[in-house]
Design a protein around this motif. Structure first.
Motif, PDB file in Angstrom:
ATOM      1  N   ARG A 180     -14.307  -8.920   3.617  1.00  0.00           N
ATOM      2  CA  ARG A 180     -13.404  -9.112   2.487  1.00  0.00           C
ATOM      3  C   ARG A 180     -13.681  -8.113   1.363  1.00  0.00           C
ATOM      4  N   SER A 181     -14.955  -7.860   1.067  1.00  0.00           N
ATOM      5  CA  SER A 181     -15.274  -6.897   0.015  1.00  0.00           C
ATOM      6  C   SER A 181     -14.882  -5.486   0.440  1.00  0.00           C
ATOM      7  N   ASN A 182     -15.012  -5.200   1.713  1.00  0.00           N
ATOM      8  CA  ASN A 182     -14.618  -3.887   2.239  1.00  0.00           C
ATOM      9  C   ASN A 182     -13.105  -3.695   2.125  1.00  0.00           C
ATOM     10  N   THR A 183     -12.336  -4.708   2.421  1.00  0.00           N
ATOM     11  CA  THR A 183     -10.879  -4.587   2.299  1.00  0.00           C
ATOM     12  C   THR A 183     -10.484  -4.512   0.829  1.00  0.00           C
ATOM     13  N   ASP A 184     -11.209  -5.265  -0.019  1.00  0.00           N
ATOM     14  CA  ASP A 184     -10.947  -5.173  -1.456  1.00  0.00           C
ATOM     15  C   ASP A 184     -11.263  -3.782  -1.973  1.00  0.00           C
ATOM     16  N   PHE A 185     -12.338  -3.189  -1.466  1.00  0.00           N
ATOM     17  CA  PHE A 185     -12.716  -1.833  -1.863  1.00  0.00           C
ATOM     18  C   PHE A 185     -11.645  -0.840  -1.417  1.00  0.00           C
ATOM     19  N   ALA A 186     -11.137  -1.008  -0.215  1.00  0.00           N
ATOM     20  CA  ALA A 186     -10.089  -0.113   0.290  1.00  0.00           C
ATOM     21  C   ALA A 186      -8.824  -0.268  -0.559  1.00  0.00           C
ATOM     22  N   LYS A 187      -8.516  -1.519  -0.904  1.00  0.00           N
ATOM     23  CA  LYS A 187      -7.336  -1.732  -1.753  1.00  0.00           C
ATOM     24  C   LYS A 187      -7.524  -1.085  -3.121  1.00  0.00           C
ATOM     25  N   SER A 188      -8.711  -1.244  -3.677  1.00  0.00           N
ATOM     26  CA  SER A 188      -8.960  -0.661  -4.995  1.00  0.00           C
ATOM     27  C   SER A 188      -8.917   0.870  -4.924  1.00  0.00           C
ATOM     28  N   GLN A 189      -9.434   1.435  -3.844  1.00  0.00           N
ATOM     29  CA  GLN A 189      -9.356   2.891  -3.672  1.00  0.00           C
ATOM     30  C   GLN A 189      -7.902   3.335  -3.553  1.00  0.00           C
ATOM     31  N   TYR A 190      -7.120   2.585  -2.803  1.00  0.00           N
ATOM     32  CA  TYR A 190      -5.699   2.906  -2.645  1.00  0.00           C
ATOM     33  C   TYR A 190      -4.975   2.816  -4.000  1.00  0.00           C
ATOM     34  N   GLU A 191      -5.267   1.769  -4.760  1.00  0.00           N
ATOM     35  CA  GLU A 191      -4.653   1.592  -6.070  1.00  0.00           C
ATOM     36  C   GLU A 191      -5.053   2.716  -7.021  1.00  0.00           C
ATOM     37  N   LYS A 192      -6.325   3.139  -6.981  1.00  0.00           N
ATOM     38  CA  LYS A 192      -6.764   4.257  -7.819  1.00  0.00           C
ATOM     39  C   LYS A 192      -6.024   5.539  -7.453  1.00  0.00           C
ATOM     40  N   LYS A 193      -5.870   5.751  -6.164  1.00  0.00           N
ATOM     41  CA  LYS A 193      -5.156   6.942  -5.695  1.00  0.00           C
ATOM     42  C   LYS A 193      -3.705   6.908  -6.165  1.00  0.00           C
ATOM     43  N   GLN A 194      -3.082   5.732  -6.066  1.00  0.00           N
ATOM     44  CA  GLN A 194      -1.694   5.588  -6.513  1.00  0.00           C
ATOM     45  C   GLN A 194      -1.581   5.813  -8.024  1.00  0.00           C
ATOM     46  N   LYS A 195      -2.582   5.318  -8.764  1.00  0.00           N
ATOM     47  CA  LYS A 195      -2.579   5.494 -10.213  1.00  0.00           C
ATOM     48  C   LYS A 195      -2.692   6.978 -10.576  1.00  0.00           C
ATOM     49  N   VAL A 196      -3.563   7.697  -9.881  1.00  0.00           N
ATOM     50  CA  VAL A 196      -3.712   9.134 -10.129  1.00  0.00           C
ATOM     51  C   VAL A 196      -2.414   9.861  -9.799  1.00  0.00           C
ATOM     52  N   LEU A 197      -1.813   9.515  -8.665  1.00  0.00           N
ATOM     53  CA  LEU A 197      -0.547  10.151  -8.288  1.00  0.00           C
ATOM     54  C   LEU A 197       0.550   9.834  -9.296  1.00  0.00           C
ATOM     55  N   ARG A 198       0.594   8.593  -9.762  1.00  0.00           N
ATOM     56  CA  ARG A 198       1.581   8.194 -10.754  1.00  0.00           C
ATOM     57  C   ARG A 198       1.380   8.982 -12.052  1.00  0.00           C
ATOM     58  N   SER A 199       0.122   9.114 -12.468  1.00  0.00           N
ATOM     59  CA  SER A 199      -0.146   9.854 -13.708  1.00  0.00           C
ATOM     60  C   SER A 199       0.206  11.335 -13.534  1.00  0.00           C
ATOM     61  N   ARG A 200      -0.031  11.899 -12.372  1.00  0.00           N
ATOM     62  CA  ARG A 200       0.363  13.300 -12.120  1.00  0.00           C
ATOM     63  C   ARG A 200       1.876  13.461 -12.173  1.00  0.00           C
ATOM     64  N   ARG A 201       2.591  12.507 -11.554  1.00  0.00           N
ATOM     65  CA  ARG A 201       4.054  12.559 -11.604  1.00  0.00           C
ATOM     66  C   ARG A 201       4.555  12.491 -13.037  1.00  0.00           C
ATOM     67  N   MET A 202       3.966  11.601 -13.817  1.00  0.00           N
ATOM     68  CA  MET A 202       4.366  11.470 -15.214  1.00  0.00           C
ATOM     69  C   MET A 202       4.056  12.752 -15.989  1.00  0.00           C
ATOM     70  N   LEU A 203       2.913  13.363 -15.713  1.00  0.00           N
ATOM     71  CA  LEU A 203       2.544  14.612 -16.373  1.00  0.00           C
ATOM     72  C   LEU A 203       3.553  15.709 -16.042  1.00  0.00           C
ATOM     73  N   VAL A 204       3.911  15.815 -14.771  1.00  0.00           N
ATOM     74  CA  VAL A 204       4.900  16.824 -14.367  1.00  0.00           C
ATOM     75  C   VAL A 204       6.242  16.542 -15.044  1.00  0.00           C
ATOM     76  N   PHE A 205       6.624  15.287 -15.091  1.00  0.00           N
ATOM     77  CA  PHE A 205       7.883  14.924 -15.748  1.00  0.00           C
ATOM     78  C   PHE A 205       7.862  15.302 -17.225  1.00  0.00           C
ATOM     79  N   PHE A 206       6.772  14.978 -17.929  1.00  0.00           N
ATOM     80  CA  PHE A 206       6.688  15.283 -19.354  1.00  0.00           C
ATOM     81  C   PHE A 206       6.638  16.792 -19.613  1.00  0.00           C
ATOM     82  N   VAL A 207       5.953  17.527 -18.746  1.00  0.00           N
ATOM     83  CA  VAL A 207       5.933  18.994 -18.893  1.00  0.00           C
ATOM     84  C   VAL A 207       7.349  19.536 -18.717  1.00  0.00           C
ATOM     85  N   PHE A 208       8.035  19.056 -17.698  1.00  0.00           N
ATOM     86  CA  PHE A 208       9.417  19.498 -17.464  1.00  0.00           C
ATOM     87  C   PHE A 208      10.306  19.136 -18.652  1.00  0.00           C
ATOM     88  N   ALA A 209      10.156  17.911 -19.164  1.00  0.00           N
ATOM     89  CA  ALA A 209      10.947  17.479 -20.315  1.00  0.00           C
ATOM     90  C   ALA A 209      10.627  18.332 -21.547  1.00  0.00           C
TER      91      ALA A 209
END
Length: 139
Positions: free
Chosen positions: A23-52
């Motif tokens: 269970r802790s291993n799956t939670d760790f994988a989920k948290s890693q996935y969520e961190k990756k998604q957060k980084v990707l989301r922040s990069r997308r937002m950065l690109v959007f704001f630079v373009f704007a």
């Protein structure tokens, strides 16, 4: 395709363990996935704001250029209007002169003044102007 078949085979024959480590291993994988998604989301937002920001800078530059051109044209318009007023005044003066020149008495008076013409029995005297007196004194 082969992986899919292997998963289907393992699905029925392999059972996952339900303990704290798994269970802790799956939670760790989920948290890693969520961190990756957060980084990707922040990069997308950065690109959007630079373009704007780039688009806004271009629009601001275009507005500034248009404002400058408008100011130049307003200045030119003011100059042309002043010139128009001067031409209208000159035209009014010329129209007045035309009406005067249609009068025979005015023409006779003008001819006597400018060309020293006289009527019968009239004597013309010329009075020297100040410019002529100064020239005579210099000589």
């Amino acid at each position: 395709m082969a992986k899919r078949q292997q998963r289907e085979i393992h699905k029925g024959s392999v059972k996952t363990l339900d303990n704290d480590y798994v269970r802790s291993n799956t939670d760790f994988a989920k948290s890693q996935y969520e961190k990756k998604q957060k980084v990707l989301r922040s990069r997308r937002m950065l690109v959007f704001f630079v373009f704007a920001a780039i688009v806004l800078a271009i629009l601001a530059n275009a507005a500034s250029n248009q404002k400058e051109r408008l100011a130049e044209k307003e200045e030119k318009k003011a100059e042309v209007l002043a010139e128009l007023e001067a031409v209208k005044e000159q035209q009014a003066m010329l129209n007045l002169q035309i009406t005067k020149l249609e009068d025979d008495e005015y023409i006779a008076k003008l001819a006597r003044k400018e060309y020293f013409l006289s009527e019968e029995g009239e004597i013309i005297f010329t009075i020297p102007t100040e410019d002529k007196e100064q020239q005579d004194e210099k000589q």
